[in-house]
Design an enzyme around this catalytic site. Structure first.
Site, short mmCIF file in Angstrom:
data_model
loop_
_atom_site.label_atom_id
_atom_site.label_comp_id
_atom_site.label_asym_id
_atom_site.label_seq_id
_atom_site.Cartn_x
_atom_site.Cartn_y
_atom_site.Cartn_z
N ARG A 104 0.89 -1.18 0.00
CA ARG A 104 0.00 0.00 0.00
C ARG A 104 0.91 1.21 0.00
NH1 ARG A 104 -5.44 1.45 3.31
NH2 ARG A 104 -6.18 0.01 1.73
N HIS A 131 -7.30 0.78 -6.61
CA HIS A 131 -7.53 -0.07 -5.42
C HIS A 131 -8.20 -1.38 -5.90
CE1 HIS A 131 -7.85 -1.31 -1.41
NE2 HIS A 131 -8.76 -0.50 -0.95
N GLN A 134 -10.18 -3.96 -3.57
CA GLN A 134 -11.53 -3.58 -3.15
C GLN A 134 -12.55 -3.98 -4.21
OE1 GLN A 134 -12.42 -2.03 -0.08
NE2 GLN A 134 -14.44 -2.69 -0.78
N ASP A 219 -17.09 7.20 -2.13
CA ASP A 219 -15.86 7.04 -1.35
C ASP A 219 -15.61 8.38 -0.67
OD1 ASP A 219 -13.42 6.14 -0.36
OD2 ASP A 219 -12.35 6.30 -2.27
N ARG A 287 -13.72 -8.78 1.66
CA ARG A 287 -12.29 -8.56 1.42
C ARG A 287 -11.51 -9.82 1.80
NH1 ARG A 287 -10.27 -3.33 1.26
NH2 ARG A 287 -8.35 -4.42 0.67
#
Ligand code: CP
Ligand code: NVA
Length: 300
Positions: A104, A131, A134, A219, A287
């Site tokens: 990350r 991402h 996700q 988001d 996830r």
């Protein structure tokens, strides 16, 4: 085929992604029924986090433990990364010690460079540009709740950010229509849009995006690393909040997703995120399962 990386969703084909989602559903059932058979035989995932995380860290760490492997958390504060050891050198060293690396970070370019020098698969755990992990969870969640997403209308409300870019990749691969409602100066990058132009509509009208949508997604308005822009962003994005009025324009069985963490009263109202159309907890839980399927795909 040689070593595979997962830096963006486009690193896998539609067939591979669909198989991965189906496998994630099986792994989820085994997890719930406590019938999982660990098959990782001590394999190790190195996890480099240059930004904060709750879901990504815990899901990868739990996934590796449940599969019979281990995960090592590496932060720049207590490794040589924070003291300037080059990415290329770190990649070559970690490749000799672990079976896979998750990163990350800020610049996507750093991930690409790391992967170039790595002998083991590299996973993007979020960069400023994408991402993809996700999206695995989001696509699994939609599949479980509503079936095939091909041909559906997805509304993206808010910032043309890393999550939005991964939704653009997903629209092209999975074949859905993505209507992005965002302020003019926060549109996604042309370089990402161009590849998926046939599947994307861009508007500055949130109502038009929400009309008859099957899935609404938003988001945070200020992503990690943009904290100094928070005040002006708050002003620009205010009309793009997902609230009950906006949800009422969507299809009757529409669902709401958010990668989390969320800010109630900013990008989403509390009655929507805590309401009956919200699937954010299922989404977050997935996830774990979709990343287990990804780890298996890359390592076994
Ligand atoms: N959605 C997501 O990636 O959450 P974290 O930042 O907590 O990992
Ligand atoms: N766009 C957000 C996603 C967090 C999971 C960020 O980059 O901070």
């Amino acid at each position: 085929m040689g070593i595979r990386h997962f830096l963006t969703l486009t690193d896998l084909t539609l067939d591979e992604l669909q198989a991965l989602i189906k496998r994630a559903c099986v792994l989820k059932k085994e997890f719930q029924e406590k019938t999982m058979r660990p098959n990782f035989n001590g394999r190790i995932l190195g996890m480099i986090f240059e930004k904060s995380s709750t879901r990504t860290r815990v899901s990868f760490e739990a996934a590796m433990a449940q599969l019979g492997g281990h995960a090592i958390f590496l932060s720049p504060d207590d490794t040589q990364l924070g003291r300037g050891e080059p990415t290329e050198d770190t990649a070559r060293v970690l490749s000799k010690m672990v079976d896979c690396v998750m990163i990350r970070t800020f610049e996507h370019e750093k991930l690409v460079r790391f992967a170039e020098y790595s002998d083991v698969p590299v996973i993007n755990g979020l960069s400023d540009s994408y991402h993809p992990c996700q999206l695995l969870a989001d696509m699994q969640t939609y599949y479980e709740l509503r079936g095939d997403i091909a041909g559906k209308k997805v509304a993206w409300l808010g910032d043309g950010n890393n999550m939005c870019h991964s939704y653009i990749n997903a629209a092209k691969i999975f074949g859905f229509e993505l209507c992005i409602a965002c302020p003019q100066s926060y549109q996604p990058l042309d370089s990402v849009l161009n590849d998926a132009a046939d599947n994307i509509i861009i508007t500055d009208d949130p109502q038009a995006a929400a009309d008859n949508a099957d899935l609404l997604v938003t988001d945070v308005w200020t992503s990690m690393g943009q904290e100094q822009e928070a005040v002006e962003r708050m002003k620009a994005f205010k009309p793009f909040q997902v609230n009950a009025e906006l949800m009422s324009r969507a299809a009757g069985d529409a669902v709401f997703m958010h990668c989390l963490p969320a800010h109630r009263g900013e990008e989403v109202s509390a009655d929507v995120i805590d309401g009956p159309q919200s699937v954010v907890w299922e989404e977050a839980g997935n996830r774990l399962h979709s990343q287990k399927a990804l780890l298996e795909f890359l390592l076994v």
